[in-house]
Design a protein around this motif. Structure first.
Motif, PDB file in Angstrom:
ATOM      1  N   SER A  85      30.273  28.788  40.138  1.00 27.13           N
ATOM      2  CA  SER A  85      31.655  29.086  40.492  1.00 27.13           C
ATOM      3  C   SER A  85      32.581  28.748  39.347  1.00 27.13           C
ATOM      4  O   SER A  85      32.299  27.850  38.536  1.00 27.13           O
ATOM      5  CB  SER A  85      32.084  28.279  41.728  1.00 27.13           C
ATOM      6  OG  SER A  85      31.321  28.618  42.853  1.00 27.13           O
ATOM      7  N   ILE A  86      33.704  29.455  39.269  1.00 25.31           N
ATOM      8  CA  ILE A  86      34.764  29.137  38.327  1.00 25.31           C
ATOM      9  C   ILE A  86      36.086  29.334  39.044  1.00 25.31           C
ATOM     10  O   ILE A  86      36.247  30.267  39.837  1.00 25.31           O
ATOM     11  CB  ILE A  86      34.674  30.002  37.047  1.00 25.31           C
ATOM     12  CG1 ILE A  86      35.692  29.525  36.023  1.00 25.31           C
ATOM     13  CG2 ILE A  86      34.828  31.491  37.359  1.00 25.31           C
ATOM     14  CD1 ILE A  86      35.521  30.152  34.656  1.00 25.31           C
ATOM     15  N   PHE A  87      37.031  28.422  38.800  1.00 25.65           N
ATOM     16  CA  PHE A  87      38.312  28.436  39.496  1.00 25.65           C
ATOM     17  C   PHE A  87      39.439  28.720  38.508  1.00 25.65           C
ATOM     18  O   PHE A  87      39.438  28.211  37.373  1.00 25.65           O
ATOM     19  CB  PHE A  87      38.566  27.095  40.190  1.00 25.65           C
ATOM     20  CG  PHE A  87      37.573  26.777  41.272  1.00 25.65           C
ATOM     21  CD1 PHE A  87      37.832  27.126  42.588  1.00 25.65           C
ATOM     22  CD2 PHE A  87      36.382  26.146  40.970  1.00 25.65           C
ATOM     23  CE1 PHE A  87      36.915  26.837  43.595  1.00 25.65           C
ATOM     24  CE2 PHE A  87      35.460  25.858  41.966  1.00 25.65           C
ATOM     25  CZ  PHE A  87      35.726  26.205  43.287  1.00 25.65           C
ATOM     26  N   GLY A  88      40.388  29.535  38.940  1.00 25.49           N
ATOM     27  CA  GLY A  88      41.520  29.862  38.097  1.00 25.49           C
ATOM     28  C   GLY A  88      42.762  30.113  38.927  1.00 25.49           C
ATOM     29  O   GLY A  88      42.786  29.894  40.150  1.00 25.49           O
ATOM     30  N   THR A  89      43.793  30.610  38.245  1.00 24.81           N
ATOM     31  CA  THR A  89      45.084  30.862  38.878  1.00 24.81           C
ATOM     32  C   THR A  89      45.611  32.211  38.418  1.00 24.81           C
ATOM     33  O   THR A  89      45.470  32.578  37.239  1.00 24.81           O
ATOM     34  CB  THR A  89      46.092  29.770  38.502  1.00 24.81           C
ATOM     35  OG1 THR A  89      45.577  28.496  38.883  1.00 24.81           O
ATOM     36  CG2 THR A  89      47.429  29.994  39.191  1.00 24.81           C
ATOM     37  N   ALA A  90      46.221  32.939  39.352  1.00 21.01           N
ATOM     38  CA  ALA A  90      46.862  34.207  39.035  1.00 21.01           C
ATOM     39  C   ALA A  90      48.340  34.127  39.406  1.00 21.01           C
ATOM     40  O   ALA A  90      48.698  33.619  40.470  1.00 21.01           O
ATOM     41  CB  ALA A  90      46.191  35.358  39.772  1.00 21.01           C
ATOM     42  N   LYS A  91      49.181  34.626  38.499  1.00 21.64           N
ATOM     43  CA  LYS A  91      50.617  34.626  38.739  1.00 21.64           C
ATOM     44  C   LYS A  91      51.174  36.015  38.470  1.00 21.64           C
ATOM     45  O   LYS A  91      50.755  36.689  37.518  1.00 21.64           O
ATOM     46  CB  LYS A  91      51.316  33.604  37.830  1.00 21.64           C
ATOM     47  CG  LYS A  91      50.941  32.158  38.120  1.00 21.64           C
ATOM     48  CD  LYS A  91      51.705  31.208  37.200  1.00 21.64           C
ATOM     49  CE  LYS A  91      51.347  29.760  37.506  1.00 21.64           C
ATOM     50  NZ  LYS A  91      52.074  28.813  36.611  1.00 21.64           N
ATOM     51  N   VAL A  92      52.112  36.434  39.294  1.00 19.26           N
ATOM     52  CA  VAL A  92      52.775  37.721  39.093  1.00 19.26           C
ATOM     53  C   VAL A  92      53.574  37.658  37.793  1.00 19.26           C
ATOM     54  O   VAL A  92      54.338  36.705  37.566  1.00 19.26           O
ATOM     55  CB  VAL A  92      53.693  38.058  40.281  1.00 19.26           C
ATOM     56  CG1 VAL A  92      54.489  39.332  39.996  1.00 19.26           C
ATOM     57  CG2 VAL A  92      52.878  38.219  41.550  1.00 19.26           C
ATOM     58  N   LYS A  93      53.396  38.647  36.941  1.00 19.20           N
ATOM     59  CA  LYS A  93      54.066  38.634  35.640  1.00 19.20           C
ATOM     60  C   LYS A  93      55.538  39.042  35.750  1.00 19.20           C
ATOM     61  O   LYS A  93      56.386  38.535  35.023  1.00 19.20           O
ATOM     62  CB  LYS A  93      53.340  39.573  34.672  1.00 19.20           C
ATOM     63  CG  LYS A  93      51.960  39.076  34.274  1.00 19.20           C
ATOM     64  CD  LYS A  93      51.347  39.909  33.150  1.00 19.20           C
ATOM     65  CE  LYS A  93      50.927  41.272  33.644  1.00 19.20           C
ATOM     66  NZ  LYS A  93      50.175  42.032  32.609  1.00 19.20           N
ATOM     67  N   ASN A  94      55.807  39.976  36.672  1.00 19.95           N
ATOM     68  CA  ASN A  94      57.164  40.490  36.818  1.00 19.95           C
ATOM     69  C   ASN A  94      57.381  40.837  38.281  1.00 19.95           C
ATOM     70  O   ASN A  94      56.569  41.546  38.883  1.00 19.95           O
ATOM     71  CB  ASN A  94      57.348  41.725  35.925  1.00 19.95           C
ATOM     72  CG  ASN A  94      58.787  42.185  35.858  1.00 19.95           C
ATOM     73  OD1 ASN A  94      59.526  42.130  36.850  1.00 19.95           O
ATOM     74  ND2 ASN A  94      59.202  42.647  34.686  1.00 19.95           N
ATOM     75  N   ALA A  95      58.467  40.344  38.863  1.00 20.48           N
ATOM     76  CA  ALA A  95      58.715  40.554  40.298  1.00 20.48           C
ATOM     77  C   ALA A  95      58.784  42.027  40.652  1.00 20.48           C
ATOM     78  O   ALA A  95      58.502  42.411  41.798  1.00 20.48           O
ATOM     79  CB  ALA A  95      60.005  39.843  40.717  1.00 20.48           C
ATOM     80  N   SER A  96      59.143  42.879  39.693  1.00 20.95           N
ATOM     81  CA  SER A  96      59.239  44.307  39.979  1.00 20.95           C
ATOM     82  C   SER A  96      57.865  44.975  40.064  1.00 20.95           C
ATOM     83  O   SER A  96      57.768  46.119  40.509  1.00 20.95           O
ATOM     84  CB  SER A  96      60.074  44.996  38.899  1.00 20.95           C
ATOM     85  OG  SER A  96      59.446  44.876  37.625  1.00 20.95           O
ATOM     86  N   GLU A  97      56.815  44.266  39.622  1.00 20.31           N
ATOM     87  CA  GLU A  97      55.449  44.762  39.712  1.00 20.31           C
ATOM     88  C   GLU A  97      54.588  43.720  40.423  1.00 20.31           C
ATOM     89  O   GLU A  97      53.888  42.931  39.796  1.00 20.31           O
ATOM     90  CB  GLU A  97      54.876  45.034  38.321  1.00 20.31           C
ATOM     91  CG  GLU A  97      55.502  46.195  37.600  1.00 20.31           C
ATOM     92  CD  GLU A  97      54.798  46.492  36.291  1.00 20.31           C
ATOM     93  OE1 GLU A  97      53.808  47.261  36.317  1.00 20.31           O
ATOM     94  OE2 GLU A  97      55.208  45.939  35.261  1.00 20.31           O
ATOM     95  N   PRO A  98      54.615  43.704  41.747  1.00 20.14           N
ATOM     96  CA  PRO A  98      53.937  42.644  42.502  1.00 20.14           C
ATOM     97  C   PRO A  98      52.415  42.702  42.431  1.00 20.14           C
ATOM     98  O   PRO A  98      51.759  41.742  42.848  1.00 20.14           O
ATOM     99  CB  PRO A  98      54.424  42.873  43.934  1.00 20.14           C
ATOM    100  CG  PRO A  98      54.781  44.329  43.994  1.00 20.14           C
ATOM    101  CD  PRO A  98      55.330  44.646  42.641  1.00 20.14           C
ATOM    102  N   ALA A  99      51.846  43.804  41.894  1.00 17.63           N
ATOM    103  CA  ALA A  99      50.374  43.921  41.808  1.00 17.63           C
ATOM    104  C   ALA A  99      49.863  43.700  40.399  1.00 17.63           C
ATOM    105  O   ALA A  99      48.688  43.930  40.131  1.00 17.63           O
ATOM    106  CB  ALA A  99      49.934  45.288  42.324  1.00 17.63           C
ATOM    107  N   ALA A 100      50.727  43.232  39.484  1.00 18.87           N
ATOM    108  CA  ALA A 100      50.328  42.973  38.103  1.00 18.87           C
ATOM    109  C   ALA A 100      50.352  41.464  37.857  1.00 18.87           C
ATOM    110  O   ALA A 100      51.427  40.851  37.869  1.00 18.87           O
ATOM    111  CB  ALA A 100      51.249  43.684  37.122  1.00 18.87           C
ATOM    112  N   PHE A 101      49.174  40.887  37.646  1.00 24.15           N
ATOM    113  CA  PHE A 101      49.048  39.437  37.540  1.00 24.15           C
ATOM    114  C   PHE A 101      48.556  39.033  36.145  1.00 24.15           C
ATOM    115  O   PHE A 101      47.875  39.798  35.453  1.00 24.15           O
ATOM    116  CB  PHE A 101      48.039  38.910  38.571  1.00 24.15           C
ATOM    117  CG  PHE A 101      48.449  39.128  39.996  1.00 24.15           C
ATOM    118  CD1 PHE A 101      49.099  38.131  40.698  1.00 24.15           C
ATOM    119  CD2 PHE A 101      48.183  40.336  40.632  1.00 24.15           C
ATOM    120  CE1 PHE A 101      49.467  38.325  42.020  1.00 24.15           C
ATOM    121  CE2 PHE A 101      48.543  40.545  41.945  1.00 24.15           C
ATOM    122  CZ  PHE A 101      49.193  39.533  42.646  1.00 24.15           C
TER     123      PHE A 101
END
Length: 637
Positions: A85-101
């Motif tokens: 297993s490997i653990f990470g974090t995803a964050k939205v890059k721009n609020a106008s593109e909610p599916a781009a992390f």
């Protein structure tokens, strides 16, 4: 060398399919709702990528973190059949593109992007990622099709592939997006990457890299690659002798020829049947037979499954052709042949180079060049000055199967000519385990150390193979051996008037990378160069730097028409042009001791002629791309 290692780390850590050096503008899902996306997903399909080689049953779990980011847990069966297993974090890059992390895993894994192209949350998700690789300046593209269940309906798959074709592909061919289907069995039957799979991946990589016109280092077209490397699409089956390799003993009599071959498969599959080399002086007539010993090893990512066989063909007569086959009562190799040396010969020719590898980017081409040239002007032997297969993926690990790809690549040469090897830094993995087991150099017979430092004679040449990877200071065993071997060579100067030293790391080089290690005040130069001058060594051949350079560290000897007549100092050649990636630059102005230099693939052809009047060594640097001679010189004694 260092720059190549950096590129390899990048390739194996983040790369998948390479193409032109600009990521496309991707339209992600507009109305994306991350709360519906949370939960467990199977990896149903993916495009080929290096960092998931051998990993199966991959899945991902996405959860909500307290700070609003997405927690990522990726799991998969590794080479050994256990979950990792490997653990990470995803964050939205721009609020106008909610599916781009932006996806962030622990170092050394670099940050990447995670773009959801489309998802219905309950069945499927199509994910795309793109990243520009430093140095190569090409993009690495990753594509995944995720599924909530272990299987995905054909209709959904067809729809997603259509989206890929319309939105992401601007080329005529769809090779970039050939997706692999991964079944989610509890225990994978064979977690080790097969050679054919590695070949397919590397071919996809090379197709895209070589089409990048802005990468000037590559003078290889995709058509050329596809045509000349096709033989690796049909590698030998398990149980069949392969990667046949000849080597010499030290005395130069050619009365014995060592042959090594490999049979792939586990020990339980083979039970190590009694194996032999059979040989004779006529095609298909084997009047001699020698029993083989066997050994194996098991290191590298996913280990290695195979057996290495070694046998000695003895009682060979000079100036004769011998036909041979290797194997056992159930399966034999095809017939090969070699010709022993003639003591009365006045001319002998050798191929020399270092830093070959397979397909990143041109080792296969240089191997093919040597094979074709041998049929025009036959070689007596090949000398490979270190950095052989480039099976390593960075500082600590290597993929053993890449050794098999390289062994198959050079078999048309190594099965008919003695193929003598010098050790380089890329053989150092796991205490040189693969290198020590796959080759047999005459260390014991020349009072040296295994495959690391040794000497041997061929006609009028005494070859000294020194290890720049081991301790070479004056208080060490290797230096003492050098002193003793050179003293013995001095006694045999009538039989072997030429002394050639090969060692992987250069004594001098004017490339900018590792420059402080390759100048006249460097440790290597200061330690061994005076010894070689004192003992009238005529030629030193090195590699490591992926370039050609002729060097003469003597500003008092007059050289006319590139001919060194009874010169008191050796000519130094850097011949690291066997096919490995080059990205370094020459320092300017060119040092006075650097006579000729070029960044191009090819090899050195060394011809030694002796008669009653003159003894001459002629060296040519032959380019791969147009078969021309870039540089040449002669040493006359």
């Amino acid at each position: 060398m260092t720059s190549f290692s950096t590129v390899i780390i990048l390739i194996f850590s983040i790369s998948s399919t390479f193409s032109a050096n600009e990521c496309p503008k991707i339209i992600t899902q507009k109305d994306f709702d991350i709360s519906k996306y949370f939960g467990f997903w199977y990896e149903a399909y993916r495009n080929e990528n290096f960092f998931e080689i051998g990993y199966t049953c991959s899945n991902a779990t996405y959860t909500k973190n307290d700070d609003g980011s997405v927690g990522v847990q990726n799991q998969a069966h590794n080479f050994f059949g256990t979950y990792k297993s490997i653990f990470g974090t995803a964050k939205v890059k721009n609020a106008s593109e909610p599916a781009a992390f932006e996806l962030d895993f622990p170092k050394p894994i670099p940050k990447g992007d995670y773009n959801v192209i489309t998802s219905n949350y309950v069945d499927y998700s199509l994910v795309y990622s793109c990243h520009i690789l430093p140095v190569l300046n090409v993009k690495s593209e990753l594509i995944w099709i995720l599924s909530r269940t272990k299987t995905l309906s054909p209709s959904i798959l067809n729809e997603l592939q259509a989206i890929l074709h319309i939105d992401l592909n601007n080329n005529d061919e769809l090779d970039v997006y050939e997706l692999q289907h991964f079944f989610h069995d509890i225990e994978p039957e064979d977690p080790v990457a097969e050679p054919q799979h590695l070949v397919h991946i590397m071919k996809s990589v090379m197709k895209q890299v070589t089409n990048n016109e802005e990468v000037e280092s590559y003078s290889i077209s995709w058509q050329q690659f596809r045509e000349t490397y096709a033989e690796l699409d049909s590698l030998p089956e398990k149980g069949v002798p392969q990667q046949i390799h000849l080597s010499l003993l030290a005395d130069g009599s050619w009365s014995t020829m060592i042959v090594i071959w490999i049979v792939k498969g586990t020990e339980s599959e083979q039970q190590h049947p009694l194996s032999y080399v059979q040989y004779g002086n006529a095609r298909g007539s084997y009047i001699y037979e020698q029993k083989a010993t066997n050994r194996t090893y098991n290191v590298g990512i996913g280990g290695w499954k195979g057996t290495i066989y070694e046998a000695w063909m003895t009682n060979l007569n000079q100036c004769q052709t011998f036909y041979y086959r290797v194997g056992n009562s159930k399966v034999w190799s095809h017939e090969n042949s070699f010709k022993t040396d003639c003591s009365t010969a006045t001319t002998r020719t050798y191929a020399v180079m270092g830093d070959m590898g397979t397909v990143i980017p041109a080792g296969f081409l240089v191997a093919k060049q040597i094979k074709e040239d041998h049929h025009i002007t036959p070689f007596s032997a090949v000398v490979h000055v270190g950095d052989i297969s480039y099976a390593g993926n960075g500082a600590k690990e290597e993929i053993a199967e890449i050794w098999d790809l390289w062994g198959t690549q050079v078999e048309p040469i190594s099965s008919i000519l003695p193929y003598m090897t010098n050790v380089g830094n890329h053989e150092a993995y796991y205490n040189f385990t693969a290198y020590r087991n796959r080759f047999r150099m005459p260390g014991p017979e020349s009072s040296g150390l295994d495959n690391f430092w040794f000497s041997f004679n061929t006609g009028p040449i005494h070859w000294i193979s020194m290890s720049s990877q081991h301790y070479y200071a004056k208080d060490g065993p290797q230096y003492s051996w050098l002193v003793n071997d050179l003293a013995q060579a001095a006694k045999n100067r009538i039989q072997q008037p030429f002394i050639i030293v090969v060692t992987h790391r250069p004594l001098l080089s004017s490339l900018d990378n590792e420059l402080d290690q390759h100048l006249p005040n460097s440790t290597l130069f200061q330690t061994v160069y005076p010894l070689f001058v004192e003992n009238r060594v005529q030629l030193i051949i090195t590699g490591h730097m992926h370039a050609y350079e002729r060097i003469f560290y003597d500003n008092t000897t007059v050289v006319v028409n590139n001919t060194y007549i009874n010169a008191p100092s050796p000519v130094i050649v850097v011949q690291g042009t066997g096919g490995a990636l080059y990205t370094d630059k020459w320092v300017e102005p060119q040092p006075w001791w650097s006579i000729s230099r070029l960044l191009e693939y090819g090899y050195g052809r060394l011809t030694v002629s002796t008669d009653k009047i003159q003894r001459r060594l002629h060296y040519e640097y032959l380019l791969e791309h147009d078969k021309s001679t870039y540089d040449q010189f002669s040493i006359v004694i």
